[in-house]
Write a protein that holds these residues in place. Sequence first.
Motif, PDB file in Angstrom:
ATOM      1  N   THR A 172       4.780 -32.108 -22.334  1.00 61.02           N
ATOM      2  CA  THR A 172       5.252 -30.782 -21.953  1.00 61.02           C
ATOM      3  C   THR A 172       4.868 -29.779 -23.034  1.00 61.02           C
ATOM      4  O   THR A 172       4.970 -30.085 -24.223  1.00 61.02           O
ATOM      5  N   PHE A 173       4.434 -28.612 -22.599  1.00 62.56           N
ATOM      6  CA  PHE A 173       4.248 -27.465 -23.479  1.00 62.56           C
ATOM      7  C   PHE A 173       5.329 -26.446 -23.135  1.00 62.56           C
ATOM      8  O   PHE A 173       5.549 -26.148 -21.951  1.00 62.56           O
ATOM      9  N   VAL A 174       6.004 -25.917 -24.148  1.00 61.79           N
ATOM     10  CA  VAL A 174       6.916 -24.791 -23.977  1.00 61.79           C
ATOM     11  C   VAL A 174       6.448 -23.747 -24.975  1.00 61.79           C
ATOM     12  O   VAL A 174       6.384 -24.009 -26.177  1.00 61.79           O
ATOM     13  N   VAL A 175       6.097 -22.565 -24.455  1.00 56.99           N
ATOM     14  CA  VAL A 175       5.462 -21.533 -25.285  1.00 56.99           C
ATOM     15  C   VAL A 175       6.350 -20.299 -25.329  1.00 56.99           C
ATOM     16  O   VAL A 175       6.754 -19.770 -24.287  1.00 56.99           O
ATOM     17  N   PHE A 176       6.627 -19.853 -26.532  1.00 53.81           N
ATOM     18  CA  PHE A 176       7.373 -18.622 -26.785  1.00 53.81           C
ATOM     19  C   PHE A 176       6.435 -17.643 -27.476  1.00 53.81           C
ATOM     20  O   PHE A 176       5.370 -18.048 -27.961  1.00 53.81           O
ATOM     21  N   PRO A 177       6.792 -16.384 -27.571  1.00 52.76           N
ATOM     22  CA  PRO A 177       5.951 -15.466 -28.344  1.00 52.76           C
ATOM     23  C   PRO A 177       5.778 -15.984 -29.778  1.00 52.76           C
ATOM     24  O   PRO A 177       6.757 -16.193 -30.494  1.00 52.76           O
ATOM     25  N   GLY A 178       4.545 -16.290 -30.148  1.00 52.22           N
ATOM     26  CA  GLY A 178       4.253 -16.733 -31.503  1.00 52.22           C
ATOM     27  C   GLY A 178       4.574 -18.184 -31.821  1.00 52.22           C
ATOM     28  O   GLY A 178       4.407 -18.617 -32.960  1.00 52.22           O
ATOM     29  N   ARG A 179       5.005 -18.968 -30.840  1.00 48.97           N
ATOM     30  CA  ARG A 179       5.423 -20.352 -31.144  1.00 48.97           C
ATOM     31  C   ARG A 179       5.159 -21.273 -29.962  1.00 48.97           C
ATOM     32  O   ARG A 179       5.490 -20.947 -28.831  1.00 48.97           O
ATOM     33  N   VAL A 180       4.578 -22.437 -30.250  1.00 47.39           N
ATOM     34  CA  VAL A 180       4.289 -23.439 -29.226  1.00 47.39           C
ATOM     35  C   VAL A 180       5.014 -24.733 -29.571  1.00 47.39           C
ATOM     36  O   VAL A 180       4.923 -25.214 -30.702  1.00 47.39           O
ATOM     37  N   PHE A 181       5.722 -25.281 -28.592  1.00 49.02           N
ATOM     38  CA  PHE A 181       6.303 -26.611 -28.702  1.00 49.02           C
ATOM     39  C   PHE A 181       5.514 -27.515 -27.762  1.00 49.02           C
ATOM     40  O   PHE A 181       5.307 -27.179 -26.597  1.00 49.02           O
ATOM     41  N   ARG A 182       5.085 -28.649 -28.279  1.00 46.38           N
ATOM     42  CA  ARG A 182       4.345 -29.638 -27.482  1.00 46.38           C
ATOM     43  C   ARG A 182       4.966 -30.985 -27.781  1.00 46.38           C
ATOM     44  O   ARG A 182       5.026 -31.414 -28.938  1.00 46.38           O
ATOM     45  N   TYR A 183       5.428 -31.665 -26.740  1.00 48.09           N
ATOM     46  CA  TYR A 183       6.106 -32.931 -26.982  1.00 48.09           C
ATOM     47  C   TYR A 183       5.941 -33.876 -25.793  1.00 48.09           C
ATOM     48  O   TYR A 183       5.658 -33.450 -24.670  1.00 48.09           O
ATOM     49  N   ALA A 184       6.128 -35.152 -26.063  1.00 48.07           N
ATOM     50  CA  ALA A 184       6.042 -36.176 -25.021  1.00 48.07           C
ATOM     51  C   ALA A 184       7.193 -36.012 -24.045  1.00 48.07           C
ATOM     52  O   ALA A 184       8.338 -35.750 -24.450  1.00 48.07           O
ATOM     53  N   ARG A 185       6.898 -36.167 -22.766  1.00 49.08           N
ATOM     54  CA  ARG A 185       7.953 -36.086 -21.757  1.00 49.08           C
ATOM     55  C   ARG A 185       8.987 -37.160 -22.049  1.00 49.08           C
ATOM     56  O   ARG A 185       8.651 -38.284 -22.421  1.00 49.08           O
ATOM     57  N   GLY A 186      10.230 -36.778 -21.921  1.00 50.17           N
ATOM     58  CA  GLY A 186      11.320 -37.697 -22.216  1.00 50.17           C
ATOM     59  C   GLY A 186      11.813 -37.613 -23.645  1.00 50.17           C
ATOM     60  O   GLY A 186      12.809 -38.248 -23.985  1.00 50.17           O
ATOM     61  N   ASP A 187      11.152 -36.831 -24.503  1.00 45.86           N
ATOM     62  CA  ASP A 187      11.586 -36.670 -25.894  1.00 45.86           C
ATOM     63  C   ASP A 187      12.693 -35.605 -25.922  1.00 45.86           C
ATOM     64  O   ASP A 187      12.430 -34.418 -26.077  1.00 45.86           O
ATOM     65  N   ASP A 188      13.931 -36.054 -25.751  1.00 46.37           N
ATOM     66  CA  ASP A 188      15.052 -35.123 -25.643  1.00 46.37           C
ATOM     67  C   ASP A 188      15.302 -34.331 -26.916  1.00 46.37           C
ATOM     68  O   ASP A 188      15.728 -33.183 -26.861  1.00 46.37           O
ATOM     69  N   ALA A 189      15.030 -34.926 -28.080  1.00 44.44           N
ATOM     70  CA  ALA A 189      15.234 -34.197 -29.341  1.00 44.44           C
ATOM     71  C   ALA A 189      14.256 -33.024 -29.441  1.00 44.44           C
ATOM     72  O   ALA A 189      14.636 -31.919 -29.842  1.00 44.44           O
ATOM     73  N   ALA A 190      13.001 -33.250 -29.074  1.00 46.99           N
ATOM     74  CA  ALA A 190      12.007 -32.173 -29.118  1.00 46.99           C
ATOM     75  C   ALA A 190      12.325 -31.113 -28.070  1.00 46.99           C
ATOM     76  O   ALA A 190      12.182 -29.905 -28.331  1.00 46.99           O
TER      77      ALA A 190
ATOM     78  N   GLU B  56      15.285 -30.327 -26.989  1.00 46.05           N
ATOM     79  CA  GLU B  56      16.432 -29.575 -27.504  1.00 46.05           C
ATOM     80  C   GLU B  56      16.011 -28.613 -28.606  1.00 46.05           C
ATOM     81  O   GLU B  56      16.538 -27.499 -28.697  1.00 46.05           O
ATOM     82  N   ALA B  57      15.050 -28.994 -29.438  1.00 44.31           N
ATOM     83  CA  ALA B  57      14.551 -28.081 -30.483  1.00 44.31           C
ATOM     84  C   ALA B  57      13.921 -26.844 -29.855  1.00 44.31           C
ATOM     85  O   ALA B  57      14.131 -25.724 -30.326  1.00 44.31           O
ATOM     86  N   ALA B  58      13.165 -27.038 -28.775  1.00 43.99           N
ATOM     87  CA  ALA B  58      12.572 -25.895 -28.074  1.00 43.99           C
ATOM     88  C   ALA B  58      13.658 -25.023 -27.454  1.00 43.99           C
ATOM     89  O   ALA B  58      13.601 -23.786 -27.527  1.00 43.99           O
ATOM     90  N   LYS B  59      14.659 -25.645 -26.848  1.00 45.66           N
ATOM     91  CA  LYS B  59      15.760 -24.881 -26.260  1.00 45.66           C
ATOM     92  C   LYS B  59      16.497 -24.076 -27.329  1.00 45.66           C
ATOM     93  O   LYS B  59      16.857 -22.919 -27.110  1.00 45.66           O
ATOM     94  N   GLU B  60      16.714 -24.685 -28.484  1.00 45.21           N
ATOM     95  CA  GLU B  60      17.412 -23.986 -29.572  1.00 45.21           C
ATOM     96  C   GLU B  60      16.606 -22.771 -30.032  1.00 45.21           C
ATOM     97  O   GLU B  60      17.160 -21.707 -30.308  1.00 45.21           O
ATOM     98  N   PHE B  61      15.290 -22.925 -30.105  1.00 45.41           N
ATOM     99  CA  PHE B  61      14.436 -21.790 -30.462  1.00 45.41           C
ATOM    100  C   PHE B  61      14.591 -20.688 -29.414  1.00 45.41           C
ATOM    101  O   PHE B  61      14.705 -19.514 -29.756  1.00 45.41           O
ATOM    102  N   GLY B  62      14.603 -21.058 -28.146  1.00 38.93           N
ATOM    103  CA  GLY B  62      14.787 -20.088 -27.070  1.00 38.93           C
ATOM    104  C   GLY B  62      16.119 -19.367 -27.159  1.00 38.93           C
ATOM    105  O   GLY B  62      16.205 -18.159 -26.912  1.00 38.93           O
ATOM    106  N   ARG B  63      17.161 -20.090 -27.526  1.00 38.65           N
ATOM    107  CA  ARG B  63      18.474 -19.449 -27.705  1.00 38.65           C
ATOM    108  C   ARG B  63      18.403 -18.377 -28.786  1.00 38.65           C
ATOM    109  O   ARG B  63      19.021 -17.326 -28.672  1.00 38.65           O
ATOM    110  N   GLY B  64      17.631 -18.639 -29.833  1.00 40.77           N
ATOM    111  CA  GLY B  64      17.463 -17.662 -30.907  1.00 40.77           C
ATOM    112  C   GLY B  64      16.753 -16.399 -30.443  1.00 40.77           C
ATOM    113  O   GLY B  64      16.888 -15.343 -31.069  1.00 40.77           O
TER     114      GLY B  64
END
Length: 119
Positions: free
Chosen positions: A79-97, A99-107
Amino acid sequence: MYEGVLILESLKVGSGLAGVSLGVRGIRRVEVEGTSAEQPGVWSLVEFSVEDGERLAGMLAEVLDAPGWYADFRDERETFVVFPGRVFRYARGDDAAREAAKEFGRGLRIPEAQLDWGR
């Protein structure tokens, strides 16, 4: 092949995507509830597929508007999750990664209900 949905209103005014080949699977407009103050109540959605996920992610990181927007896309492996200026790329099923992307989005003040991309 990666698949995702791009919200056209999430792009900075005057920006665009060129140099990456997107397969358009569908286009639709929807009314959305639970938007942030910076987001309109109607969104234009482009359902797409793309071969070069890394290239698209880098381009989106430059053209997504802030605050409060992201784009996501995935294939069967990652999965790729892209925010302005930041890319998260992680294996599907990696709940910790995920959650890190979600936390960035909350910010970025993205409403919790919108932090709902697939696993």
